[in-house]
Motif scaffolding. Structure first.
Motif, PDB file in Angstrom:
ATOM      1  N   SER A 219      -8.909   1.181  14.261  1.00 32.11           N
ATOM      2  CA  SER A 219      -8.876  -0.277  14.305  1.00 32.11           C
ATOM      3  C   SER A 219      -7.833  -0.832  13.348  1.00 32.11           C
ATOM      4  N   ASN A 220      -7.667  -0.196  12.191  1.00 34.48           N
ATOM      5  CA  ASN A 220      -6.673  -0.644  11.220  1.00 34.48           C
ATOM      6  C   ASN A 220      -5.255  -0.439  11.742  1.00 34.48           C
ATOM      7  N   ILE A 221      -5.008   0.711  12.373  1.00 32.60           N
ATOM      8  CA  ILE A 221      -3.678   0.983  12.927  1.00 32.60           C
ATOM      9  C   ILE A 221      -3.343  -0.020  14.024  1.00 32.60           C
ATOM     10  N   ARG A 222      -4.313  -0.300  14.893  1.00 31.91           N
ATOM     11  CA  ARG A 222      -4.057  -1.223  16.001  1.00 31.91           C
ATOM     12  C   ARG A 222      -3.830  -2.639  15.494  1.00 31.91           C
ATOM     13  N   SER A 223      -4.645  -3.067  14.550  1.00 29.16           N
ATOM     14  CA  SER A 223      -4.482  -4.403  13.978  1.00 29.16           C
ATOM     15  C   SER A 223      -3.126  -4.531  13.293  1.00 29.16           C
ATOM     16  N   ASN A 224      -2.751  -3.535  12.492  1.00 34.70           N
ATOM     17  CA  ASN A 224      -1.444  -3.557  11.827  1.00 34.70           C
ATOM     18  C   ASN A 224      -0.308  -3.646  12.837  1.00 34.70           C
ATOM     19  N   ALA A 409      -5.059  -8.028   2.022  1.00 35.10           N
ATOM     20  CA  ALA A 409      -4.809  -7.556   0.667  1.00 35.10           C
ATOM     21  C   ALA A 409      -3.354  -7.097   0.606  1.00 35.10           C
ATOM     22  N   ARG A 410      -2.583  -7.738  -0.257  1.00 32.14           N
ATOM     23  CA  ARG A 410      -1.189  -7.302  -0.445  1.00 32.14           C
ATOM     24  C   ARG A 410      -1.127  -6.272  -1.562  1.00 32.14           C
ATOM     25  N   VAL A 411      -0.461  -5.164  -1.267  1.00 36.25           N
ATOM     26  CA  VAL A 411      -0.275  -4.101  -2.246  1.00 36.25           C
ATOM     27  C   VAL A 411       1.183  -4.092  -2.687  1.00 36.25           C
ATOM     28  N   LYS A 412       1.399  -4.129  -3.989  1.00 35.42           N
ATOM     29  CA  LYS A 412       2.721  -3.871  -4.550  1.00 35.42           C
ATOM     30  C   LYS A 412       2.604  -2.675  -5.484  1.00 35.42           C
ATOM     31  N   VAL A 413       3.538  -1.722  -5.346  1.00 36.99           N
ATOM     32  CA  VAL A 413       3.432  -0.500  -6.124  1.00 36.99           C
ATOM     33  C   VAL A 413       4.796   0.183  -6.197  1.00 36.99           C
ATOM     34  N   LYS A 414       5.042   0.887  -7.289  1.00 39.06           N
ATOM     35  CA  LYS A 414       6.275   1.653  -7.420  1.00 39.06           C
ATOM     36  C   LYS A 414       6.155   2.939  -6.607  1.00 39.06           C
ATOM     37  N   LYS A 415       7.085   3.113  -5.690  1.00 34.29           N
ATOM     38  CA  LYS A 415       7.005   4.210  -4.720  1.00 34.29           C
ATOM     39  C   LYS A 415       7.007   5.585  -5.374  1.00 34.29           C
ATOM     40  N   PHE A 416       7.836   5.781  -6.385  1.00 32.73           N
ATOM     41  CA  PHE A 416       8.025   7.119  -6.955  1.00 32.73           C
ATOM     42  C   PHE A 416       7.182   7.357  -8.212  1.00 32.73           C
ATOM     43  N   GLU A 417       6.183   6.508  -8.438  1.00 27.14           N
ATOM     44  CA  GLU A 417       5.485   6.538  -9.723  1.00 27.14           C
ATOM     45  C   GLU A 417       4.783   7.849 -10.020  1.00 27.14           C
ATOM     46  N   ILE A 418       4.224   8.508  -8.998  1.00 27.77           N
ATOM     47  CA  ILE A 418       3.518   9.769  -9.276  1.00 27.77           C
ATOM     48  C   ILE A 418       4.246  10.975  -8.687  1.00 27.77           C
ATOM     49  N   LEU A 444     -14.630   2.021   4.763  1.00 32.20           N
ATOM     50  CA  LEU A 444     -13.175   1.978   4.612  1.00 32.20           C
ATOM     51  C   LEU A 444     -12.607   0.990   5.624  1.00 32.20           C
ATOM     52  N   VAL A 445     -11.928  -0.042   5.157  1.00 31.24           N
ATOM     53  CA  VAL A 445     -11.437  -1.089   6.067  1.00 31.24           C
ATOM     54  C   VAL A 445      -9.925  -1.084   6.220  1.00 31.24           C
ATOM     55  N   GLY A 446      -9.239  -0.236   5.498  1.00 29.05           N
ATOM     56  CA  GLY A 446      -7.791  -0.165   5.643  1.00 29.05           C
ATOM     57  C   GLY A 446      -7.162   0.546   4.462  1.00 29.05           C
ATOM     58  N   ALA A 447      -5.859   0.751   4.546  1.00 24.02           N
ATOM     59  CA  ALA A 447      -5.170   1.494   3.497  1.00 24.02           C
ATOM     60  C   ALA A 447      -3.690   1.163   3.488  1.00 24.02           C
ATOM     61  N   HIS A 448      -3.095   1.339   2.333  1.00 23.42           N
ATOM     62  CA  HIS A 448      -1.635   1.297   2.192  1.00 23.42           C
ATOM     63  C   HIS A 448      -1.182   2.689   1.800  1.00 23.42           C
ATOM     64  N   ASN A 470       7.532  -1.033  -3.502  1.00 28.59           N
ATOM     65  CA  ASN A 470       7.211  -1.213  -2.094  1.00 28.59           C
ATOM     66  C   ASN A 470       6.027  -2.163  -1.938  1.00 28.59           C
ATOM     67  N   GLU A 471       5.891  -2.663  -0.716  1.00 27.74           N
ATOM     68  CA  GLU A 471       4.883  -3.668  -0.422  1.00 27.74           C
ATOM     69  C   GLU A 471       4.212  -3.349   0.901  1.00 27.74           C
ATOM     70  N   GLY A 472       2.931  -3.599   0.981  1.00 29.93           N
ATOM     71  CA  GLY A 472       2.206  -3.415   2.237  1.00 29.93           C
ATOM     72  C   GLY A 472       1.007  -4.335   2.281  1.00 29.93           C
ATOM     73  N   PHE A 473       0.423  -4.469   3.473  1.00 32.29           N
ATOM     74  CA  PHE A 473      -0.695  -5.384   3.668  1.00 32.29           C
ATOM     75  C   PHE A 473      -1.835  -4.680   4.397  1.00 32.29           C
TER      76      PHE A 473
END
Length: 559
Positions: A219-224, A409-418, A444-448, A470-473
C-alpha cells in the motif's frame, strides 16, 4: 577499437511487457530464459557484452566499460562512484540507455536462440524479433511471480518443440569467478542473494521473508507511486531525492526506486549500489523505473531535464559541476565516438520500444496523450489515494466534501552518514520489540530508504560529499484511518493522535538499530481538493505541524 553502440533492439518499437504477462507468453519466456543464460555463460566476465560487465556499469568492479573515460581523467579515487548518477537530475535518464543496452544484447542473444529451433521456426524467429525486456510493476503487485523469486527451475519449450525443465536465470546470477574487487560479504557469496539472513558463504535467498516484506509494503509503494505521478510537477522534485523538493510533499522517482532496492536486497546484492546490477531482478525493476519516467513525462508534457549542480559526481563527471539535458550519459555510446544525452532519449521509439499504456495513442498530440495516461494511472494506482477521499468514502467525517488532508512525514538525512544503505521506518501504535519484525509489522505505515555504496569509505568523492542531504516523504493517511479509528483526517483530531502514536526507527539493512544524528522528521498536512471533472486531487499549501515531532530524537528542529 570498435565500440558497442546503443541503438536499441531491432524490429521496430514493440511493447515491453509486465513480467506477469510476459511469463504467460511461452515463446517470449522460453527465448528470454535461454538468451539470459547465454548472457551469463557465452562470454567471459571480462567481455563487454557479458552479463557481468553490463551489471558492472552500475558499480563494481569500477573499471571503464568500452573505454568510456574522460580527458583529462577524473581523480582516480572517484572511480568508486561508478558511472551511475544518483541524487542527480540525470538519475532517470541515465538509466534509460542503460536498460536499452541490456535489452539490445538480450535481443541479439534471442536471435541466436531462435535460430536453433527446428519446429515452427518462423514463429520463433518472429517472437525473437519483437521480444523486449519485461518490467516488474511493483506499484500494482509488489510481489513478483515465482518465476522470478522462488523457482530454481522453470519449464520452457525447447528447440525441438518439447517442454523441458531448465535452470532459472531470473532466480540468481552465479559469478565465475567472484571478482576480487568485491568487499565483504559479497566476496563470500558465489551467487547473487536476496534478503539473506546472514553473511555465511552457504546462505541462500530468504524467499519467505522477501514475500512478507514486499506484501507489507504494497500500500505504501502504490500510494507513493500515485502521488509521485500526479502531484510532483517539477523535474528536480521528480527526478531525484536531494533535499529541496520545490513545495511538493510527495516522493521522487529515485526515492521510490531506493525503497525497492532495500526491500528486495536486504544485506544482499540489491541493497548496495556497488553490486545491485548483478541481480537479474535489477533489470525488471529498472525497466519499470523507466516506464514511470514515460508515464510522468506524458502527464507533464514539455517538462524535462533541468540544469543542476552534480553533488555526488561519477566516474566521468566531477562533483560540483553543472549537468543538464546535454550532459553525456557515459558510458552509453550513440556512435563510435559520442554518447547519448538526455535531450535525445525522450522518445523511447528511438531506442526500439514502448509500453502498453501508449498503444494506439497519437504521440503527436500531447494533450490527448496526457488525458489518456491520466485515466490509466487512476485505474492502475488511484485506489491508494482516491479511495480515501470523502467523495469516495463517506465514512470519513469532519472533512469538507471534495477535500482530503494528506498527512506526510518528511525525512531529511545525510545520505552517507553511516557508510551503507539504511531505512527510516514509521509506525502508528506499538513498535515490535524485535527489530527483525519491523518490516512485517501491521503497524508499519511507511518508510524512507537510502540506497548507498558500502565501499564509500574508499571513495574520495563520497567523503567530500558526506554532507549531501536527501529528502523523502512517508504518506500517513491510510495508516491513520486504518489504525487510528479516527474516521477523520481533520488536523484537530490527527495532530494529538500523531503526537501520541507516531514512532520511527532507523535501521541498517540487517534490521539492526542505528543512530543517525542528522535525521530530522517533520510532519506536514496538505489540503487536497478534488474538483468536479478533475482526475487528480489538487494540493494546496502544506502546513507544518512541528510540535508532533519536536523534542524527540530525530524530530523537527523547529518548535
Amino acid at each position: 577499437m570498435s565500440r558497442l553502440v546503443i541503438s536499441g533492439a531491432g524490429g521496430g518499437a514493440p511493447n515491453r511487457l509486465e513480467i506477469n504477462d510476459f511469463i504467460k507468453h511461452d515463446k517470449y519466456f522460453s527465448l528470454y530464459v535461454q538468451a539470459l543464460q547465454l548472457m551469463y555463460t557465452e562470454r567471459q566476465q571480462s567481455d563487454a557484452q557479458s552479463f557481468f560487465q553490463v551489471g558492472g556499469i552500475h558499480g563494481l568492479p569500477y573499471t571503464p566499460w568500452e573505454g568510456a573515460t574522460v580527458d583529462p581523467p577524473v581523480n582516480a579515487d572517484n572511480q568508486w562512484a561508478g558511472y551511475c548518477f544518483h541524487s542527480s537530475v540525470l538519475f532517470p535518464t541515465w538509466h534509460r540507455p542503460y536498460m536499452a543496452l541490456f535489452e539490445q544484447i538480450l535481443w541479439t542473444r534471442a536471435q541466436e536462440v531462435a535460430a536453433t529451433y527446428t519446429v515452427d521456426q518462423a514463429n520463433w524467429k518472429a517472437a525473437a524479433t519483437t521480444i523486449r525486456q519485461p518490467y516488474w510493476d511493483w506499484a500494482k503487485d509488489s510481489v513478483p511471480p515465482p518465476e522470478v523469486i522462488s523457482l530454481l527451475q522453470v519449464t520452457i519449450t525447447g528447440p525441438d518443440g518439447k517442454s523441458k525443465l531448465v535452470d532459472n536465470p531470473l532466480y540468481q546470477y552465479r559469478f565465475h569467478p567472484i571478482d576480487p574487487s568485491f568487499p565483504t560479504p559479497f566476496n563470500n557469496w558465489p551467487t547473487t542473494l536476496r534478503r539473506p539472513k546472514t553473511q555465511s558463504p552457504t546462505e541462500g535467498d530468504n524467499v519467505a521473508e522477501l514475500v512478507a516484506v514486499l506484501k507489507n509494503a504494497q500500500s505504501n509503494i502504490r500510494s507513493n507511486t500515485f502521488n509521485m505521478l500526479t502531484r510532483v510537477n517539477t523535474w528536480p522534485a521528480f527526478s531525484n531525492s536531494t533535499a529541496g523538493d520545490g513545495g511538493s510533499t510527495s516522493n521522487s522517482l529515485e526515492a521510490i526506486h531506493n525503497s525497492i532496492h532495500n526491500l528486495v536486497g536486504g544485506i544482499g546484492h540489491m541493497g548496495d549500489t556497488g553490486t545491485a546490477g548483478f541481480d537479474p531482478i535489477f533489470y525488471l525493476h529498472h525497466t519499470n523505473v523507466d516506464r514511470m519516467l514515460s508515464l510522468w513525462a506524458a502527464l507533464h508534457p514539455g517538462v524535462w531535464v533541468t540544469e543542476e549542480v552534480c553533488e555526488e559526481g561519477t566516474f566521468t563527471t566531477p562533483a560540483g559541476l553543472p549537468v543538464d539535458d546535454n550532459t553525456h550519459l557515459t558510458p552509453f555510446y550513440n556512435s563510435q565516438e559520442t554518447f547519448w544525452a538526455s535531450a535525445g532519449i525522450a522518445d523511447t521509439a528511438k531506442l526500439g520500444y514502448t509500453y502498453p499504456e501508449f498503444n494506439g495513442l497519437d504521440m503527436a498530440n500531447p494533450a490527448a496523450v496526457q488525458k489518456a495516461i491520466a485515466a490509466i494511472v487512476v485505474g492502475l494506482y488511484g485506489d491508494a489515494v482516491l479511495g480515501l477521499l470523502p467523495a469516495k468514502a463517506s465514512t470519513i467525517a469532519g472533512t469538507a466534501a471534495g477535500q482530503l488532508w494528506d498527512w506526510t512525514a518528511r525525512v531529511k538525512v545525510k545520505k552517507f552518514e553511516i557508510g551503507t544503505s539504511f531505512s527510516i521506518l514509521f509506525f502508528l501504535g506499538s513498535v515490535p520489540e524485535n527489530p527483525k519484525e519491523y518490516l512485517v509489522s501491521p503497524n508499519l505505515v511507511g518508510a524512507h530508504h537510502e540506497f548507498v555504496n558500502s565501499s564509500s569509505e574508499r571513495c574520495a568523492n563520497c567523503k567530500v560529499q558526506e554532507d549531501v542531504v536527501n529528502e523523502g516523504f512517508v504518506h500517513l493517511d491510510g495508516g491513520i484511518l486504518d489504525l487510528g479509528n479516527l474516521f477523520t483526517l481533520d488536523p484537530d483530531k490527527v495532530e494529538p493522535y500523531l503526537k501520541k502514536e507516531l514512532h520511527w526507527r532507523a535501521v541498517r539493512l540487517d534490521s539492526s538499530p542505528v543512530e543517525i544524528p542528522s535525521l530530522e522528521v517533520t510532519i506536514f498536512a496538505t489540503p487536497l481538493s478534488y474538483p468536479h471533472g478533475s482526475l487528480f486531487p489538487i494540493g494546496g499549501k502544506a502546513r507544518r505541524h512541528n510540535t508532533i515531532t519536536h523534542g524527540r530524537t530525530g524530530g523537527s528542529h523547529d518548535a
